[in-house]
Scaffold this motif. Structure first.
Motif, PDB file in Angstrom:
ATOM      1  N   LEU A 741       0.826  -1.201   0.000  1.00 19.26           N
ATOM      2  CA  LEU A 741       0.000   0.000   0.000  1.00 19.26           C
ATOM      3  C   LEU A 741       0.864   1.256   0.000  1.00 19.26           C
ATOM      4  CD1 LEU A 741      -2.820   1.323   0.285  1.00 19.26           C
ATOM      5  CD2 LEU A 741      -2.581   1.083   2.759  1.00 19.26           C
ATOM      6  N   PHE A 744       2.402   1.657  -3.478  1.00 21.86           N
ATOM      7  CA  PHE A 744       1.416   2.248  -4.400  1.00 21.86           C
ATOM      8  C   PHE A 744       1.252   3.740  -4.119  1.00 21.86           C
ATOM      9  CE2 PHE A 744      -0.318  -2.159  -4.992  1.00 21.86           C
ATOM     10  CZ  PHE A 744      -0.290  -2.178  -6.378  1.00 21.86           C
ATOM     11  N   ALA A 745       1.212   4.114  -2.824  1.00 23.88           N
ATOM     12  CA  ALA A 745       1.020   5.521  -2.461  1.00 23.88           C
ATOM     13  C   ALA A 745       2.185   6.368  -2.951  1.00 23.88           C
ATOM     14  CB  ALA A 745       0.869   5.647  -0.948  1.00 23.88           C
ATOM     15  N   VAL A 750      -2.640   4.464  -5.543  1.00 22.90           N
ATOM     16  CA  VAL A 750      -3.583   3.749  -4.682  1.00 22.90           C
ATOM     17  C   VAL A 750      -5.007   4.029  -5.173  1.00 22.90           C
ATOM     18  CG1 VAL A 750      -4.451   3.429  -2.350  1.00 22.90           C
ATOM     19  CG2 VAL A 750      -2.044   3.978  -2.711  1.00 22.90           C
ATOM     20  N   THR A 752      -7.840   4.650  -4.023  1.00 24.93           N
ATOM     21  CA  THR A 752      -8.405   4.930  -2.701  1.00 24.93           C
ATOM     22  C   THR A 752      -9.930   4.918  -2.698  1.00 24.93           C
ATOM     23  OG1 THR A 752      -8.019   7.254  -3.238  1.00 24.93           O
ATOM     24  CG2 THR A 752      -6.447   6.195  -1.767  1.00 24.93           C
ATOM     25  N   LEU A 787      -4.672   8.946   2.117  1.00 23.18           N
ATOM     26  CA  LEU A 787      -5.752   8.046   1.723  1.00 23.18           C
ATOM     27  C   LEU A 787      -7.108   8.716   1.884  1.00 23.18           C
ATOM     28  CD1 LEU A 787      -4.458   4.813   3.556  1.00 23.18           C
ATOM     29  CD2 LEU A 787      -3.970   5.546   1.215  1.00 23.18           C
TER      30      LEU A 787
END
Length: 858
Positions: A741, A744-745, A750, A752, A787
């Motif tokens: 995660l 990806f961020a 992400v 989200t 996020l």
């Protein structure tokens, strides 16, 4: 016939009776020289093993034990695993004790100690554990009147296999008792063998109660505290916590151990810390603690992560503040920095209540500590203490950096290195990662024929060693077996074409598994080729275009064409930005196909539509008479718009195969490397497997990390994989999913909003556990991931109706959202949160909701 030969024949005849006691009597009837003569021929006894059959194993065990001269050699023979019989035979214990009874006392004690040394705590509760390994030493020690060895192995064996007699009559108990507290690893055995809630059997007293009744109370209390100080959690300390509670020490008894209880408060497992805190409170109620001890205990508790203990500590401080207001306020001020809203509120109320009783220096400490508080709480401190420090400048979020791709290990360079690699893989029980598997596959093609004779000999000696399940090599085992079995080259192409054709219609196999299967079949037809085109060069799964062109040139110069599936896989692994100019000067049909592929843009991103559908899943456990059926929700890909030929047509086709077998799960570890430039499409193929991730362990953390290392767009399928991975019951897999995660961020990839939509759906259907997911989300936010769209989408859907109970994990989700909003300066209100009416305004979720709403209000 010589006397020694006659003795040998007598022992053999006794072994053939399959009666251990008969063997013991025969051996004891031999003189010392005859025993030695038979002992020198123990290797011949081992040759009888294949034909001996299970009934004679115990007889062979007694024969070797009785005839070998040294205690070490006799113990090693008794402990041989190939002579063990899983069935318990009381006569075997008696026979082994009997066959060594005429040995000198020191010999017998040495033999007993060596047997105990070969026990393993981890094996004591295993099915088929060999209790003879404990019973024989125990019998010899009892007979000699010797105390038992102070080892966890002997104490564990005592717990599992002790005779059915009262503990008070057991001469071994005093020596075992001390070991129960001073040896690690016995907690799980105690929990099984001596639980405090066990009913008495046949009118007897449960073992736990017998231990309590036959030991000094002071020794039990001191033993518990010693065990707590060594650390441990879960099943390792549960029995000792239960014992301590069963003993219920008086305040006077706890006062004698106060120093140790205070030492346990900062770092002990939660059950131990709670127990220690209870004793500290009891001692304080009897005789107030010294100021420094009081402050140490409070400080230790307020730096623990568990809200339960934080709340209990603040309540205790509030009840015991009289005469200690300065210490209490100082501890409350330290709690201002705790991120839990309810804890901060309680700490502020405590500081405000005792504001008039503190000196100016303590008041200044409180004002400075208030800088970290949100506006309303900071104003409350200002009103009580005459002003507060200015709020701290908003902290900037940590910067996340994408993981740099790394080059993979160089190709296997020689037959010798290939053989070494194969043997290393066969010795390892772990499942193979795709990068190692691809390197080995290329090595088998290029250097395999040179080691075919070695593999053939290996296969003859150990016919199951190259089996897929035994080796962990997954599909590569097929290529390995092709070399080891020496399949003739004549007709091999027709054979493989037939197998490849059937692979197109393998029933029930997922598309990516079938694609990999065709590659492995294809590789067996390429033995001796100078290279494979598709072997990745980067940890992303891609093949460097320059290296791809060089490999094509190598094949052209050798007058060879690559395998059709090797070429297709290589094209799928080319980066999207590859230029056709790298193929200049190449004229083979494969080069023309590659040039057309690159100029056409490679595999197009398919248009995928999704919907959430219900499902029913049945699974039967080993002991289940009927399969267990569960109902839930899943994300389902319902359409693709891509058209194409070859791999494009096959791999963009929707996959409806059911993924519920171990072989498919193992091969799925390779799936992320098949289309490394198409993460979302790979995630679509993984969806059906991912539904099992919260139930089983399939290295989902590693799969998600590999997916994050790849490239290409992400979407709802990637979101579903992340949610399933973050909900895994296995800590290691959740950690891998969290790292994925964050990766990806760092790439701003992400999905989200999709995660925020799926979390309430999968939580409501019971497919994921919200508390596991929210814990990972909180960690990701603190690490710097933004996020917010996830929280903005998930929170309104998770808010319960006023009459419904509030999920415990909702408060954690709201707290994580507050941290996200603070770090990234988000001030966009969530309308549903502003109008939400909680069932209880004093619940933690209600307080976290109020705090988040305050943060988001411009």
């Amino acid at each position: 016939m010589s006397d020694h030969e006659a003795a040998w024949e007598r022992v053999l005849a006794a072994v053939r009776t399959a009666k251990p006691v008969v063997v013991a009597d025969v051996v004891r009837g031999l003189d010392a020289e005859a025993r030695k003569a038979v002992g020198r021929r123990t290797k011949e006894l081992l040759r009888l093993l294949p034909a001996a059959g299970r009934p004679r194993l115990s007889a062979l065990r007694v024969a070797g034990t009785g005839c070998l001269s040294g205690a070490a050699a006799a113990a090693a023979w008794t402990a041989r695993r190939d002579l063990r019989d899983w069935r318990h035979q009381p006569t075997l214990t008696d026979a082994l004790v009997r066959v060594v009874a005429d040995r000198p006392r020191e010999w017998r004690l040495d033999y007993a100690r060596r047997l105990v040394g070969r026990l393993r705590v981890a094996e004591l509760l295993a099915w088929g554990a060999d209790r003879v390994m404990w019973e024989v030493p125990a019998a010899l020690l009892r007979e000699a009147g010797e105390p038992p060895p102070r080892t966890p192995e002997f104490a564990g064996g005592w717990l599992v296999w002790r005779p059915d007699e009262p503990v008070a009559d057991d001469p071994l108990f005093p020596g075992v008792l001390e070991t129960l507290f001073d040896a690690d690893g016995l907690g799980p055995i105690l929990a099984v063998q001596a639980p405090f809630d066990a009913p008495a059997r046949e009118g007897g007293v449960p073992l736990a109660e017998q231990i309590v009744a036959n030991a000094r109370r002071v020794d039990l209390l001191d033993g518990c505290v010693r065990r707590f100080l060594r650390g441990g959690d879960g099943s390792r300390i549960a029995w000792y916590v239960a014992l301590h509670r069963r003993l219920a020490p008086t305040p006077e008894e706890s006062a004698a151990r106060l120093r140790d209880y205070v030492r346990l408060l900062p770092n002990a497992a939660l059950p131990v810390a709670e127990l220690a805190f209870e004793q500290v409170k009891a001692v304080h109620a009897l005789t107030p603690l010294a100021p420094e001890t009081y402050a140490e205990a409070a400080s230790a508790l307020l730096f623990r992560p568990e809200r339960k203990l934080l709340k209990a500590a603040l309540i205790w401080l509030g009840k015991t503040a009289k005469g200690r207001e300065g210490v209490v306020v100082a501890q409350a001020a330290a709690a201002f920095a705790i991120e839990h809203a309810d804890t901060r509120d309680r700490a502020v109320r405590l500081a405000v209540r005792h504001a008039k009783a503190v000196d100016p220096l303590a008041a200044e400490t409180v004002r400075e500590a208030a800088a970290v508080l949100p506006g309303p709480l900071r104003e409350a401190i200002a009103a009580a203490y005459g002003g507060a420090a200015e709020p701290e400048e908003a902290a900037e979020p940590p910067v996340l950096y994408p993981v740099a791709p790394r080059e993979l290990d160089p190709p296997i360079a020689s037959p010798a290195e290939l053989l070494e690699t194969v043997l290393a893989e066969l010795r390892s029980p772990r499942a193979q990662r795709w990068a190692d598997g691809e390197r080995l596959l290329a090595g088998l093609v290029t250097h395999g024929p040179a080691i075919a004779g070695d593999l053939r000999a290996l296969n003859e000696r150990h016919p199951w060693l190259l089996h897929a399940d035994a080796s962990g090599l997954m599909g590569v085992h097929f290529v390995l077996n092709s070399l080891a079995r020496g399949r003739p080259q004549r007709g091999v192409i027709d054979y493989l074409r037939d197998r490849l054709g059937k692979a197109e219609t393998l029933p029930g196999r997922p598309h990516l598994t079938r694609f990999l299967h065709r590659r492995f079949l294809d590789a067996t037809a390429r033995f001796g080729a100078p290279t494979l085109l598709a072997t990745p060069t980067s940890s992303t799964g891609h093949v460097d275009p320059e290296v791809f062109a060089a490999r094509l040139r190598m094949l052209e110069e050798a007058g060879l064409e690559p395998g059709a599936y090797d070429l297709e896989q290589a094209l799928l692994r080319l980066p999207r930005e590859a230029a056709a100019s790298v193929l200049d000067g190449l004229v083979s049909p494969a080069a023309k196909t590659a040039r057309s592929w690159i100029e056409g843009g490679g595999l197009p991103d398919p248009e995928i539509a999704y919907e959430v559908v219900g499902y029913r899943r049945s699974r039967r456990g080993f002991w289940d008479a009927e399969p267990k059926t569960t109902h839930g929700k899943r994300l389902h890909a319902v359409a693709t718009g891509a058209e194409g030929t070859g791999s494009a047509a096959f791999l963009t086709r929707l996959d409806t195969a059911t993924i519920d077998d171990a072989a498919t799960h193992r091969v799925a570890r390779w799936w992320t490397s098949v289309m490394p430039a198409h993460r979302e499409l790979t995630a679509v193929h993984l969806l059906r497997q991912a539904e099992w991730w919260p139930l089983e362990r399939y290295e989902q953390g590693e799969i998600l990390l590999d997916l994050a290392d790849a490239t290409g767009p992400t979407g709802p399928a990637t979101a579903a994989l992340l949610v399933y991975g973050l909900s895994s019951p296995h800590t290691a897999d959740r950690a891998g999913a969290l790292d994925a995660l964050l990766s990806f961020a760092a790439q701003d990839a992400v999905p989200t909003a999709s995660m925020g939509s799926l979390i309430p759906i999968l939580t409501g259907s019971g497919d994921i556990t919200l508390s596991r997911v929210t814990g990972c989300l909180a960690d990701a936010v603190r690490a710097g991931a933004n996020l917010w769209p996830l929280f903005e989408t998930a929170i309104p859907a998770l808010l319960p109706a006023p009459s419904d109970p509030t999920p415990a994990a909702l408060a954690d989700l709201l707290a994580a959202a507050s941290t996200n909003a603070t770090l990234h300066h988000i001030r966009t209100p969530i309308p549903a949160l502003q109008t939400w009416t909680p069932r209880s305004n004093t619940s933690r979720a209600a307080k976290e909701a109020t705090h988040l709403t305050t943060l988001l209000t411009p």
